[in-house]
Design a protein around this motif. Structure first.
Motif, PDB file in Angstrom:
ATOM      1  N   MET A   1       0.837  -1.193   0.000  1.00 37.35           N
ATOM      2  CA  MET A   1       0.000   0.000   0.000  1.00 37.35           C
ATOM      3  C   MET A   1       0.882   1.256   0.000  1.00 37.35           C
ATOM      4  O   MET A   1       2.053   1.207   0.379  1.00 37.35           O
ATOM      5  N   ASN A   2       0.256   2.330  -0.415  1.00 40.05           N
ATOM      6  CA  ASN A   2       0.999   3.588  -0.536  1.00 40.05           C
ATOM      7  C   ASN A   2       0.192   4.718   0.110  1.00 40.05           C
ATOM      8  O   ASN A   2      -0.464   5.503  -0.572  1.00 40.05           O
ATOM      9  N   GLN A  17      -6.932  15.164   4.745  1.00 36.53           N
ATOM     10  CA  GLN A  17      -7.627  13.991   4.225  1.00 36.53           C
ATOM     11  C   GLN A  17      -6.593  12.887   4.053  1.00 36.53           C
ATOM     12  O   GLN A  17      -5.499  13.136   3.539  1.00 36.53           O
ATOM     13  N   ALA A  18      -6.911  11.693   4.498  1.00 32.21           N
ATOM     14  CA  ALA A  18      -5.976  10.575   4.399  1.00 32.21           C
ATOM     15  C   ALA A  18      -6.447   9.575   3.348  1.00 32.21           C
ATOM     16  O   ALA A  18      -7.645   9.375   3.153  1.00 32.21           O
ATOM     17  N   PHE A  19      -5.474   8.953   2.652  1.00 37.07           N
ATOM     18  CA  PHE A  19      -5.727   7.863   1.707  1.00 37.07           C
ATOM     19  C   PHE A  19      -4.837   6.697   2.123  1.00 37.07           C
ATOM     20  O   PHE A  19      -3.650   6.886   2.418  1.00 37.07           O
ATOM     21  N   LEU A  20      -5.429   5.480   2.142  1.00 37.56           N
ATOM     22  CA  LEU A  20      -4.619   4.290   2.418  1.00 37.56           C
ATOM     23  C   LEU A  20      -3.883   3.830   1.165  1.00 37.56           C
ATOM     24  O   LEU A  20      -2.783   3.271   1.252  1.00 37.56           O
ATOM     25  N   VAL A  59       3.166  12.801   3.660  1.00 37.62           N
ATOM     26  CA  VAL A  59       2.323  13.978   3.861  1.00 37.62           C
ATOM     27  C   VAL A  59       2.574  14.940   2.709  1.00 37.62           C
ATOM     28  O   VAL A  59       3.726  15.239   2.388  1.00 37.62           O
ATOM     29  N   ILE A  60       1.509  15.395   2.056  1.00 38.18           N
ATOM     30  CA  ILE A  60       1.633  16.322   0.936  1.00 38.18           C
ATOM     31  C   ILE A  60       0.886  17.613   1.261  1.00 38.18           C
ATOM     32  O   ILE A  60      -0.239  17.588   1.766  1.00 38.18           O
ATOM     33  N   LEU A  61       1.532  18.743   1.011  1.00 36.68           N
ATOM     34  CA  LEU A  61       0.947  20.050   1.304  1.00 36.68           C
ATOM     35  C   LEU A  61       1.475  21.083   0.331  1.00 36.68           C
ATOM     36  O   LEU A  61       2.477  20.849  -0.346  1.00 36.68           O
ATOM     37  N   GLU A  62       0.797  22.214   0.254  1.00 35.13           N
ATOM     38  CA  GLU A  62       1.229  23.301  -0.618  1.00 35.13           C
ATOM     39  C   GLU A  62       2.194  24.221   0.124  1.00 35.13           C
ATOM     40  O   GLU A  62       2.140  24.342   1.349  1.00 35.13           O
ATOM     41  N   ALA A  63       3.064  24.881  -0.643  1.00 40.06           N
ATOM     42  CA  ALA A  63       3.907  25.928  -0.076  1.00 40.06           C
ATOM     43  C   ALA A  63       3.023  27.140   0.225  1.00 40.06           C
ATOM     44  O   ALA A  63       2.308  27.626  -0.644  1.00 40.06           O
ATOM     45  N   CYS A 113      -4.270  14.650  -2.282  1.00 44.40           N
ATOM     46  CA  CYS A 113      -4.018  13.204  -2.208  1.00 44.40           C
ATOM     47  C   CYS A 113      -4.109  12.565  -3.593  1.00 44.40           C
ATOM     48  O   CYS A 113      -3.265  11.739  -3.974  1.00 44.40           O
ATOM     49  N   GLU A 114      -5.127  12.934  -4.360  1.00 42.14           N
ATOM     50  CA  GLU A 114      -5.263  12.391  -5.718  1.00 42.14           C
ATOM     51  C   GLU A 114      -4.093  12.816  -6.594  1.00 42.14           C
ATOM     52  O   GLU A 114      -3.615  12.051  -7.431  1.00 42.14           O
ATOM     53  N   PHE A 115      -3.641  14.063  -6.407  1.00 42.48           N
ATOM     54  CA  PHE A 115      -2.512  14.583  -7.166  1.00 42.48           C
ATOM     55  C   PHE A 115      -1.248  13.777  -6.860  1.00 42.48           C
ATOM     56  O   PHE A 115      -0.418  13.542  -7.736  1.00 42.48           O
ATOM     57  N   PHE A 116      -1.109  13.334  -5.621  1.00 42.07           N
ATOM     58  CA  PHE A 116       0.056  12.552  -5.199  1.00 42.07           C
ATOM     59  C   PHE A 116       0.187  11.266  -6.019  1.00 42.07           C
ATOM     60  O   PHE A 116       1.287  10.863  -6.400  1.00 42.07           O
ATOM     61  N   TYR A 117      -0.936  10.623  -6.286  1.00 38.64           N
ATOM     62  CA  TYR A 117      -0.904   9.354  -7.023  1.00 38.64           C
ATOM     63  C   TYR A 117      -0.723   9.552  -8.527  1.00 38.64           C
ATOM     64  O   TYR A 117      -0.382   8.607  -9.238  1.00 38.64           O
TER      65      TYR A 117
END
Length: 401
Positions: A1-2, A17-20, A59-63, A113-117
């Protein structure tokens, strides 16, 4: 999993928001308060996700300027990896994710989160404390200098309405001796009432580094300026008050700028890259400090083109069908402070005492019939390639023989 956790950062709190895994959101959106207690609760969530997936969640976030600092420092403390996304990239991703016009913090966190994938991101590389301190100080210097310039303009407007002839007395109107003299003798009446001997004594005390003869000459010039001045007294008492206020502000700003320069020099002299950048003809201490602090660690860039894009001097591209744009402006999507410093470095480098290499490159491009602005941008681009090579190899600049 990612697993991944998206955070939409705001002042004092974030929406998360979390994604497994891809396409598998975990629970509903949640709020993270930027307090020790709130971040502690966020840590428990990260550990829960880790125990469920067997993987450390990214963890993904904007500057977001400095608003995300409490979160990133907390993540660094507990050794969690995170990604800081350019807001321009995430904005375009959010637009393409849905045709509906939706703008909420919860939606933004979900979209991150969707952008991360969809993309192949690299974890954020923590910058060295030394260069971050230097960057903060150079940016503060730029900010204070801008305010100083504004106060100068307001001061001149007040001076023009009280004692316009004072401007020619001292070589530098904004020298400490000049401002303090004006503070004590703000009008023609005050100057003429004091007389030459008292003026000479006060100027001599205010500027101990100069001779008595110089002080006497300035007193005579001040007397002559007071005689020529169209206003014997200040037309309005408010003008005197304003001028006195601006003089005190200018003196304080000069003290702050001097202190900032000392701090910048102290930090910069401990950085090896500072001396390397200064070896380029035309680049002095302030420009060198700004360039190295804005670029940061050179290992963050694996190709000079990435450094060029970071500075925002890469050309934009516009191709649609059979149409190809022939006029492509630079993107200006990088560090504006770095661009300004590089442009000033090029201007200084093209002077007679500047860089022969840069001058030869400039002359070559101009001989090809290209406009001056385009050639200047090309020079900035070339300078960045030199800087990249120098910092990578830790070598000083070698001029043409």
């Amino acid at each position: 999993m990612n697993p991944v956790v998206g955070l939409d950062i705001a002042k004092g709190e974030s929406q998360g928001q979390a994604f497994l895994d891809k396409g598998k959101p975990y629970g509903k959106s949640f709020t993270v308060h930027h307090t020790r207690e709130g971040l502690g609760a966020f840590l428990h969530l990260l550990k829960d996700i880790q125990s469920m997936t067997g993987q450390l969640p990214m963890v993904i976030l904007e500057a977001t300027g400095h608003y995300h600092t409490p979160v990133t420092q907390f993540l660094d403390e507990y050794n969690y990896l995170y990604i800081i996304v350019n807001p321009l990239l995430s904005y375009e991703a959010k637009k393409s994710s849905s045709l509906r016009k939706v703008k909420t913090d919860a939606f933004d966190a979900y979209a991150l989160c969707e952008f991360f994938y969809k993309e192949d991101f690299e974890p954020h590389k923590k910058r060295g404390v030394q260069l971050l301190n230097l960057r903060n100080l150079t940016r503060q210097h730029e900010s204070v200098t801008g305010q100083f310039v504004q106060i100068k303009l307001q001061f001149q407007a007040a001076l023009d309405q009280v004692f316009p002839e004072f401007k020619g007395v001292f070589g530098d109107l904004y020298a400490v001796v000049s401002l303090q003299t004006l503070l004590e003798f703000p009008t023609s009446e005050a100057v003429l009432s004091a007389g030459e001997p008292q003026l000479t004594e006060r100027i001599s005390i205010l500027c101990t580094s100069r001779s008595e003869k110089w002080a006497k000459e300035k007193a005579q010039e001040l007397m002559a300026a007071a005689t020529r001045n169209p206003f014997r007294k200040a037309p309005y008492q408010s003008h005197l008050f304003s001028m006195s206020m601006y003089i005190n502000m200018l003196l304080h700003y000069k003290e702050h700028l001097t202190a900032l320069v000392k701090e910048i020099d102290a930090f910069a002299n401990e950085v090896e890259e500072y001396e390397i950048i200064q070896s380029i003809p035309g680049i002095g201490e302030k420009i060198a400090a700004t360039i190295i602090s804005e670029i940061g660690e050179i290992h963050r860039f694996n190709h000079p083109k990435k450094l060029v894009a970071f500075a925002g001097v890469d050309p934009s591209v516009h191709i649609s069908g059979k149409f190809t744009a022939t006029i492509n402006r630079i993107t200006k999507r990088g560090s504006s402070r770095l661009r300004r410093a590089l442009y000033m470095a090029v201007l200084c480098g093209l002077r007679r005492t500047g860089s022969k290499k840069l001058k030869a490159f400039y002359d070559k491009k101009m001989s090809e019939g290209k406009p001056h602005k385009l050639v200047m941008t090309a020079c900035v681009n070339k300078l960045l390639h030199w800087i990249f090579a120098m910092l990578k190899r830790k070598e000083i600049f070698l001029e043409l023989t």
